[in-house]
Design an enzyme around this catalytic site. Sequence first.
Site, mmCIF file in Angstrom:
data_model
loop_
_atom_site.group_PDB
_atom_site.id
_atom_site.type_symbol
_atom_site.label_atom_id
_atom_site.label_comp_id
_atom_site.label_asym_id
_atom_site.label_seq_id
_atom_site.Cartn_x
_atom_site.Cartn_y
_atom_site.Cartn_z
ATOM 1 N N ARG A 50 3.502 3.538 -12.032
ATOM 2 C CA ARG A 50 2.830 3.589 -10.722
ATOM 3 C C ARG A 50 2.434 5.026 -10.378
ATOM 4 O O ARG A 50 1.346 5.278 -9.843
ATOM 5 C CB ARG A 50 3.760 2.994 -9.649
ATOM 6 C CG ARG A 50 3.102 2.824 -8.301
ATOM 7 C CD ARG A 50 3.928 1.969 -7.352
ATOM 8 N NE ARG A 50 5.159 2.632 -6.933
ATOM 9 C CZ ARG A 50 6.088 2.084 -6.149
ATOM 10 N NH1 ARG A 50 5.923 0.856 -5.696
ATOM 11 N NH2 ARG A 50 7.175 2.744 -5.819
ATOM 12 N N LYS A 149 0.419 5.452 -4.111
ATOM 13 C CA LYS A 149 1.577 5.862 -3.318
ATOM 14 C C LYS A 149 1.384 7.341 -2.970
ATOM 15 O O LYS A 149 1.952 8.230 -3.594
ATOM 16 C CB LYS A 149 2.870 5.616 -4.100
ATOM 17 C CG LYS A 149 4.084 5.596 -3.202
ATOM 18 C CD LYS A 149 5.249 4.931 -3.889
ATOM 19 C CE LYS A 149 6.567 5.284 -3.250
ATOM 20 N NZ LYS A 149 6.707 4.932 -1.846
ATOM 21 N N GLU A 182 3.359 -5.302 5.642
ATOM 22 C CA GLU A 182 4.641 -4.780 5.145
ATOM 23 C C GLU A 182 5.373 -4.073 6.279
ATOM 24 O O GLU A 182 4.894 -4.043 7.413
ATOM 25 C CB GLU A 182 4.407 -3.825 3.961
ATOM 26 C CG GLU A 182 3.541 -2.634 4.288
ATOM 27 C CD GLU A 182 3.296 -1.706 3.105
ATOM 28 O OE1 GLU A 182 3.963 -1.823 2.068
ATOM 29 O OE2 GLU A 182 2.421 -0.833 3.261
HETATM 30 N N1 PLP Z 1 5.789 -0.191 1.210
HETATM 31 C C1 PLP Z 1 5.748 1.125 1.467
HETATM 32 C C2 PLP Z 1 4.731 1.638 2.415
HETATM 33 C C3 PLP Z 1 6.656 2.000 0.851
HETATM 34 O O1 PLP Z 1 6.621 3.303 1.095
HETATM 35 C C4 PLP Z 1 7.628 1.464 -0.027
HETATM 36 C C5 PLP Z 1 8.628 2.305 -0.670
HETATM 37 O O2 PLP Z 1 8.378 3.189 -1.368
HETATM 38 C C6 PLP Z 1 7.637 0.085 -0.276
HETATM 39 C C7 PLP Z 1 6.701 -0.711 0.365
HETATM 40 C C8 PLP Z 1 8.633 -0.539 -1.230
HETATM 41 O O3 PLP Z 1 8.310 -0.208 -2.545
HETATM 42 P P1 PLP Z 1 9.426 -0.065 -3.686
HETATM 43 O O4 PLP Z 1 10.114 -1.376 -3.761
HETATM 44 O O5 PLP Z 1 8.662 0.264 -4.902
HETATM 45 O O6 PLP Z 1 10.330 1.016 -3.238
#
Ligand code: PLP
Length: 287
Positions: A50, A149, A182
């Site tokens: 990612r 991200k 989310e």
């Molecule tokens: N959504 C957002 C905006 C996030 O910052 C994160 C965490 O990093 C997640 C969802 C959950 O992602 P992950 O399970 O990869 O930590």
Amino acid sequence: QWIYLDGQYVTKEEAKVSVYDHGFLYGDGIFEGIRIYNGNIFKCKQHLDRLYDSAKSIMLEIPLTYQEMQDALVETLRRNELRNGYIRLVVSRGAGNLGLDPNRCPKASVVIIVEQLAIYSEEAYKTGLKTVSVSTRRNIPDALNPKIKSLNYLNNILVKIQSNLSGAGEAIMLNSQGYVTEGSGDNIFIVKNGIIVTPPCYLGALEGITREAIIEICEKKGYKFKEQPFTLHDVYVADEVFLTGTAAEVIAVREVDGRVIGEGHAGPVTLKLLEEFRSIVEQDGLK
Ligand code: PLP
């Protein structure tokens, strides 16, 4: 505590980046949050994939090969002698001038911080979180693709401010069509009549690695699961609601906008998934 900073291992006090770094000036960069369970880097490949995909998408050249990055993670862990904790991996565009142009930033900066982590008490996993829905929208696909991200978390910070002001611990974000996307830093799931549902990420959510792990558990165990858009109404009337994320793992939501969810504490499906998730965290990692 040793912090990896551009090829050096430095102390917390020495770990400084330039005020001309475009990560600082503009939020120009990307990051990952990764868990370490019993010395294993959980889902290391998924996180690095990612990271490198985010970098490619924003044309950021990471000055380490994939293997070098993996080695740097392992070495930072080793130096910190931590068996359980959290890794924050940040790649910023690096130091440039005051202009926006990333061409003025000759080299990206890489930082790896390893820390202890305890965001929620064991009690919170049973009682669940109080949440509110917020008007601040998640980065939408035609602005900044939520798959990246990026270091631009201002939306999410505004969401946090809003949820703090409402006395709630977490927030649920919607997209401009009113679909649930989310939490401020976690993916969301609902359970209704035994079916586990999460919104498709194209609505405006990060493709969470914990989310993916939960979907895999559902498939392996034969739990009824689907990816489907839903609205706040569906959240209010769900039997269970839970959030997933690297730091939070799988945590129940007990209240949304004053509506009590299910019995008002973590439900059986959420607790089962938390248990299943915790049983795989040591298997699926890089030693
Ligand atoms: N959504 C957002 C905006 C996030 O910052 C994160 C965490 O990093 C997640 C969802 C959950 O992602 P992950 O399970 O990869 O930590």
